[in-house]
Structures are given as structure tokens and as C-alpha cells.
Design a protein around this motif. Structure first.
Motif, PDB file in Angstrom:
ATOM      1  N   GLY A  60       0.920  -1.104  -0.084  1.00 55.94           N
ATOM      2  CA  GLY A  60      -0.020  -0.050   0.056  1.00 55.94           C
ATOM      3  C   GLY A  60       0.800   1.245   0.063  1.00 55.94           C
ATOM      4  O   GLY A  60       0.202   2.181  -0.153  1.00 55.94           O
ATOM      5  N   GLU A  61       2.309   1.093   0.124  1.00 52.65           N
ATOM      6  CA  GLU A  61       3.125   2.430   0.273  1.00 52.65           C
ATOM      7  C   GLU A  61       3.293   2.749  -1.334  1.00 52.65           C
ATOM      8  O   GLU A  61       3.428   2.055  -2.294  1.00 52.65           O
ATOM      9  CB  GLU A  61       4.299   1.989   0.911  1.00 52.65           C
ATOM     10  CG  GLU A  61       3.908   1.922   2.386  1.00 52.65           C
ATOM     11  CD  GLU A  61       3.172   2.890   3.202  1.00 52.65           C
ATOM     12  OE1 GLU A  61       3.622   3.935   2.802  1.00 52.65           O
ATOM     13  OE2 GLU A  61       2.673   2.460   4.100  1.00 52.65           O
ATOM     14  N   LEU A  62       3.665   4.200  -1.332  1.00 51.01           N
ATOM     15  CA  LEU A  62       4.054   4.834  -2.689  1.00 51.01           C
ATOM     16  C   LEU A  62       5.701   4.681  -2.940  1.00 51.01           C
ATOM     17  O   LEU A  62       6.322   5.289  -1.942  1.00 51.01           O
ATOM     18  CB  LEU A  62       3.736   6.049  -2.957  1.00 51.01           C
ATOM     19  CG  LEU A  62       2.235   6.089  -3.241  1.00 51.01           C
ATOM     20  CD1 LEU A  62       1.775   7.649  -3.197  1.00 51.01           C
ATOM     21  CD2 LEU A  62       1.644   5.880  -4.587  1.00 51.01           C
ATOM     22  N   SER A  63       6.173   3.645  -3.748  1.00 46.98           N
ATOM     23  CA  SER A  63       7.631   3.763  -3.876  1.00 46.98           C
ATOM     24  C   SER A  63       8.079   4.420  -5.055  1.00 46.98           C
ATOM     25  O   SER A  63       7.218   4.135  -6.040  1.00 46.98           O
ATOM     26  CB  SER A  63       8.078   2.184  -3.814  1.00 46.98           C
ATOM     27  OG  SER A  63       9.268   2.087  -4.142  1.00 46.98           O
ATOM     28  N   ARG A  64       9.295   5.131  -5.009  1.00 47.55           N
ATOM     29  CA  ARG A  64       9.832   5.698  -6.250  1.00 47.55           C
ATOM     30  C   ARG A  64      10.055   4.711  -7.175  1.00 47.55           C
ATOM     31  O   ARG A  64      11.043   3.791  -6.928  1.00 47.55           O
ATOM     32  CB  ARG A  64      10.976   6.534  -5.910  1.00 47.55           C
ATOM     33  CG  ARG A  64      11.445   7.492  -6.955  1.00 47.55           C
ATOM     34  CD  ARG A  64      12.460   8.250  -6.750  1.00 47.55           C
ATOM     35  NE  ARG A  64      13.011   9.017  -7.698  1.00 47.55           N
ATOM     36  CZ  ARG A  64      14.140   8.670  -8.346  1.00 47.55           C
ATOM     37  NH1 ARG A  64      14.729   7.499  -8.203  1.00 47.55           N
ATOM     38  NH2 ARG A  64      14.592   9.322  -9.439  1.00 47.55           N
ATOM     39  N   ALA A  65       9.441   4.691  -8.522  1.00 46.59           N
ATOM     40  CA  ALA A  65      10.060   3.731  -9.674  1.00 46.59           C
ATOM     41  C   ALA A  65      10.836   4.475 -10.546  1.00 46.59           C
ATOM     42  O   ALA A  65      11.603   3.412 -11.005  1.00 46.59           O
ATOM     43  CB  ALA A  65       8.523   3.328 -10.073  1.00 46.59           C
ATOM     44  N   ASP A  66      10.958   5.555 -11.069  1.00 48.43           N
ATOM     45  CA  ASP A  66      11.896   5.916 -11.823  1.00 48.43           C
ATOM     46  C   ASP A  66      12.002   7.323 -11.918  1.00 48.43           C
ATOM     47  O   ASP A  66      10.964   8.147 -11.407  1.00 48.43           O
ATOM     48  CB  ASP A  66      11.699   5.627 -13.306  1.00 48.43           C
ATOM     49  CG  ASP A  66      12.831   5.500 -14.327  1.00 48.43           C
ATOM     50  OD1 ASP A  66      13.737   6.119 -13.939  1.00 48.43           O
ATOM     51  OD2 ASP A  66      12.802   4.621 -15.055  1.00 48.43           O
ATOM     52  N   GLY A  67      13.148   8.312 -12.394  1.00 45.98           N
ATOM     53  CA  GLY A  67      13.047   9.448 -12.398  1.00 45.98           C
ATOM     54  C   GLY A  67      13.867  10.123 -13.597  1.00 45.98           C
ATOM     55  O   GLY A  67      14.462   9.164 -14.305  1.00 45.98           O
TER      56      GLY A  67
END
Length: 571
Positions: free
Chosen positions: A306-313
């Protein structure tokens, strides 16, 4: 990849004919069954078989008289995909019936090595209808603008208005404009070119901006000609004015809308062209960053917890910041965020799939470059396409993870273990640290199956998997290679630690004796250990062979023990 697709299709077919209880464990086919649209298989016999409930409805429709033409198109496309070996996409229109207004589908046909074709469909009826409605709305708007009223005017030799044909012009009463010099109405007084209200020759459709009575600028199209008396002396000018502000605004909106459509379409198309989730995300974040000319762009995806995780930038300012979590928490409740933080103009929003947030987009700009309405509109237009893409990536990752896991034990399967082991050995070489490969094989396991049955045998395998899982650290690897063979990889481990860990596994497996087929042949494990040296240049195959040989030496030495393999010859 093709073999994986065939397996999913066969499992999906089997699931449709089995009881609900039997279908519960078919994870891959469940993913197909839950695909948000019809899923079919075109068999070698050119018949359509459904893989989910929506697929059943579509298969029934294709079997009806009106569906024959559509079925023929799909068969022809399938023939093309079979010839090229590449997937194709086609929009198909389902004809309307008495109770069905008609439907548009985006069908993706994927060839399979067994001669069948997987057909994934997405309902695009709403998209088609919205686009049609937009085109109709734009045409209606254009017609209204073209019939908008004009007004005629005249000026004298001094350049002031002497005549206005309409009762009202530019928001003024016509009488208020008499005696007024048009130059005083300029929205941009710095304009240095000659005004068309005092032309030296005929002027056609010249545009300039004049102030409305309430102060806002209007774009006016002017056509005019000079007036002369009988002696050829200049006495003034005469012309027509047309307010084209609405048209110019419309053109501007359409231009920006087309730009948004191109950016969104490009991002969506690139998603479809990429196979790996990482490539999809990188393409999306790069495209958005370049389209908006920003310093940083980050995409977050909601994980299974359920957490938001950084996938790319993308960009020099991309990455986690001290305020990032606060922004993510804010948009969870408010959907969007805009503000200045830590020297950046920040614009953030959630992504949505089926009206549920499944990710986030955070954009950064220098403080001297504010966000425009066009920027906000583009970000808003990206919310659903990105959400759909993230949902697809999440499902694809789930399927990939399922394909890596041994269904019975929950450990890695042989293929996944070998892939990960190859990467771990490469990391061991780069870091200059040793590791250890441990092979574990059950002793006298056949007797368990012969005496107690395969259900007890499965229980033994699951119990051993639990022992191995408890014997390793979170970042180590454990796998079932097949049958009663298991393997473990230990990072940053020397021979002493590896041997101790192997002996602990042997000791812990004493609990398995209660499952033994007989007292004379107790159930246990034999363990072979091969320590990998980062300076040995040993291949993966060589390491596996040493661990396997050590395991068989443990068996020949009496079973129920751990044996260390000799070092690699190149050491």
C-alpha cells in the motif's frame, strides 16, 4: 516468453472447465481472467475460445451473423501475426443490436508458438465517443464564430471614428466611440507599425489587439481602404472590423490540446512498445520531463503493502527530497499539490486506475519558472493513462514474480535461482567478496512417498523449505531446483561460516525424521558446499558442479552431513 504465454493460455483454458476450488491455485490464469477486458484464444482450427467472462460475451457475439465479418478480420490479422511473429493491434467496431448500442474494442493479437493466437481486448468505446463528441463540439463552435456579427466604421483625416454601424462595438455604445482615436484603444500601445484605421492602400484581414470596454484585450480582424474626395485629397478611411478573439482562443486551445494529445499518445504508444516494466517507466518519465522542459520528474508506484515507492526519475533534480513524503501524503487526500519547496516549483498529482489511486507524479522546476495552465492541463491529462500503465506494470510484475516461484514451497524455482545466482556472482566479483553455494538433497525421500503417499511427501518439501528460509538472511537466496533438490546462496560468506550454516541445516532437518518411511532409512538431508572466490574466475557452471559433487560426497559418506567442496582449480 512464448513458452510462458502458452502455459498461461493452457492454464486459463483448464480453469474455465474446472470447478471454482480447482481454479483457485492457478495464479497465472487468474491474472488473465481478471484482465479488464475480453480475452480470447484463436485456435489452430480458427475457432474462438474465451479465457474470461468478458471473453465469453465477445466469443458469443463473434458467433452471431453480424460478428462474421469481425471474426474474419481477426482471423486475417492472426495470420499476419503468425507470419511475422509480432503482435498487432487493431480497432474493431461491434455492431449495435436491439439492446446494445454498439462497442469499440482495441484488440491486441499475440502469436503463440503452438499456432494459436492470444487476443487481448480493451473497451475504447468511451474514448471513441468522446473524440467524436469533441469533433462535433469543435465544428459547432466554429460555425458560431463564423456567423458572429461584424461592424463597419469610418474615420476622418485626423484618424478618429466618425461612424460605427453597430449599436455596440468593443463593448462600447457606438456613440461613445465617435470622436475616439483607435490608437487609444490599443491593448499594446508599443506597436510601431501603421494602424489599419489610416491605411495608405487597401488592407485586408489585418489583426491587432484592442481593449474591450471592460479592459480585457480583443483580437480584431480589420479590412480597410483610404477615402479621397473629388480632388484626390485624403479625407479619411472606411473599413470593417470582426472580433476573432473567440476564434484565436479556440485555435490556441486546440493547438495546446493537440500538443497534449501528441504527448499523451506518444507516452502511451511507448508503453505498448516496451516489454520490460523498467523500460516502460523510464520512457514515460523521460517523455514527460522533456515535454514540460523541467528539472526533475519522478514516478511513484503503489506497492503490495500500500505504500508509494519511487519507480523512476528524470532530470538533475529527480530523486527523494526531505519534503517528498509530505507531498505524497498530501496528494493521497487532495489529489494534487502545487507549491514552492526547497528552491523548486513543485507540481504533484496522483495517477488513477478505475478511480483508485495507484501511483504519483512529482514535477520540479526552478522557482523563476511558474507552472502554466497548459502544464496543469497536461499533467491532468496524464493521470489516467499513467495510472493504466502503472496498473499494467503491477500486473506484469506479479506475473513475472509468479513465474519465478516454486508453487509448492514458495521458494525460487530453478530458472529464477540461476538468473539471480549469476547476478550475485557478478556482484561478488565487483565487490571482491566471497560467497557460498549450498546444495541440499533429501535422504531416503522416495521411501516417504512409497510409504505415506505424495501428500506427506509434499509436506516434507514444504517443511524443508521453511527450514531453509529460517536458515538464511533476508538478502540470501533459497530455491527448490526440482524434486527433492534445493539450493541456497549466501552473500559475503567464507568457508567457516558456510560450513557452520550447512551443519545447522543438517541439524535442523532432524525434525524431518518423523516423516521417515522406515526406521532403517531415516529421512534427513545431505549438504554440499562450494565457496566462491571472486579472484578465481570460476564460471557459474563450475561452481554448481562443485556444490553438486560435494553433496554426492556427503551422501556416499553416510548421508545426513555437510561436505565442503575442494577449491576451484584456478584459485
Amino acid at each position: 516468453m512464448e513458452q510462458g504465454n502458452q502455459t498461461e493460455i493452457k492454464m486459463a483454458k483448464a480453469e474455465l472447465t474446472q470447478s471454482p476450488g480447482a481454479r483457485a491455485g492457478l495464479s497465472a490464469s487468474t491474472a488473465l481472467a481478471r484482465y479488464p477486458g475480453p480475452v480470447l484464444v484463436l485456435t489452430e482450427a480458427k475457432t474462438f475460445e474465451a479465457l474470461n467472462a468478458e471473453g465469453e460475451a465477445l466469443a458469443e457475439a463473434l458467433a452471431k451473423p453480424f460478428g462474421g465479418a469481425i471474426a474474419s478480420v481477426l482471423v486475417e490479422l492472426a495470420t499476419t501475426t503468425e507470419a511475422t511473429g509480432e503482435a498487432v493491434s487493431e480497432k474493431i467496431s461491434m455492431p449495435a443490436e436491439a439492446e446494445n448500442p454498439g462497442q469499440w474494442l482495441d484488440a491486441i493479437l499475440v502469436p503463440q508458438s503452438d499456432g494459436e493466437t492470444l487476443i487481448l481486448c480493451r473497451d475504447i468505446t468511451l474514448d471513441v465517443n468522446v473524440r467524436s463528441a469533441l469533433v462535433e463540439s469543435r465544428q459547432r463552435y466554429k460555425d458560431l464564430v463564423e456567423v458572429a456579427g461584424d461592424f463597419a466604421w469610418e474615420t476622418d483625416v485626423a484618424g478618429v471614428f466618425t461612424f460605427i454601424s453597430a449599436e455596440e462595438a468593443l463593448g462600447f455604445n457606438a456613440k461613445e466611440l465617435i470622436g475616439v482615436n483607435p490608437e487609444t484603444l490599443l491593448a499594446h500601445p508599443a506597436v510601431s507599425t501603421a494602424l489599419p484605421f489610416q491605411p495608405d492602400d487597401v488592407v485586408l484581414n489585418e489583426e491587432l489587439w484592442l481593449n474591450h470596454a471592460d479592459g480585457h484585450p480583443l483580437c480584431i480582424m480589420v479590412s480597410a481602404l483610404p477615402l479621397y474626395d473629388g480632388l484626390g485629397r485624403r479625407v479619411g478611411s472606411r473599413g470593417m472590423c470582426r472580433d476573432i478573439s473567440v476564434q484565436r482562443l479556440r485555435d490556441d486551445i486546440l493547438s495546446r490540446s493537440r500538443m497534449r494529445d501528441r504527448v499523451v499518445s506518444y507516452i502511451v504508444d511507448t508503453f505498448r512498445s516496451k516489454e520490460r516494466p523498467e523500460d516502460m517507466l523510464h520512457t514515460a518519465v523521460t517523455s514527460i520531463g522533456r515535454a514540460l522542459e523541467i528539472q526533475g520528474c519522478d514516478i511513484y508506484i503503489r506497492t503490495s503493502d500500500g505504500e508509494l515507492s519511487r519507480a523512476d526519475g528524470f532530470g538533475s533534480a529527480a530523486g527523494e527530497h526531505d519534503w517528498t513524503q509530505n507531498v505524497l501524503d498530501h496528494i493521497e487526500d487532495e489529489t494534487t499539490f502545487e507549491g514552492e519547496l526547497d528552491g523548486y516549483k513543485v507540481l504533484a498529482t496522483t495517477t488513477e486506475f478505475h478511480h483508485r489511486g495507484n501511483g504519483a507524479l512529482i514535477l520540479l522546476r526552478p522557482p523563476e519558472e511558474p507552472w502554466t495552465e497548459e502544464d496543469r492541463a497536461l499533467v491532468e491529462a496524464l493521470r489516467e493513462p499513467l495510472g493504466s500503465a502503472l496498473a499494467h506494470i503491477t500486473e506484469q510484475r506479479k506475473l513475472e514474480e509468479l513465474s519465478r516461484i516454486d508453487e509448492l514451497t514458495g521458494l525460487l524455482n530453478r530458472r529464477a535461482f540461476n538468473d539471480d545466482l549469476d547476478a550475485r556472482i557478478g556482484r561478488s566479483v565487483r565487490r571482491g567478496r566471497s560467497g557460498a553455494l549450498i546444495y541440499v538433497d533429501l535422504d531416503n525421500f522416495k521411501q516417504v512417498n512409497d510409504t505415506h503417499g505424495h501428500e506427506t511427501g509434499d509436506e516434507v518439501l514444504k517443511t524443508l523449505a521453511g527450514i531453509l528460509h529460517q536458515s538464511i538472511r533476508e538478502y540470501d537466496l533459497a530455491a527448490r531446483l526440482g524434486g527433492d533438490e534445493f539450493a541456497v546462496w549466501l552473500d559475503d560468506t567464507d568457508q567457516t561460516i558456510a560450513l557452520g550454516r550447512g551443519k545447522n541445516i543438517v541439524s535442523a532437518c532432524n525434525d524431518l525424521k518423523e516423516f521417515s518411511g522406515s526406521e532403517d532409512e531415516p529421512l534427513g538431508v545431505s549438504v554440499g558446499i562450494a565457496v566462491y572466490s571472486p579472484t578465481s574466475e570460476e564460471t557459474l557452471e563450475g561452481l554448481v558442479a562443485r556444490a553438486d559433487q560435494a553433496m554426492y560426497e556427503a551422501k556416499r559418506g553416510g548421508k545426513g552431513q555437510a561436505t565442503i567442496a575442494k577449491p576451484a582449480k584456478s584459485e
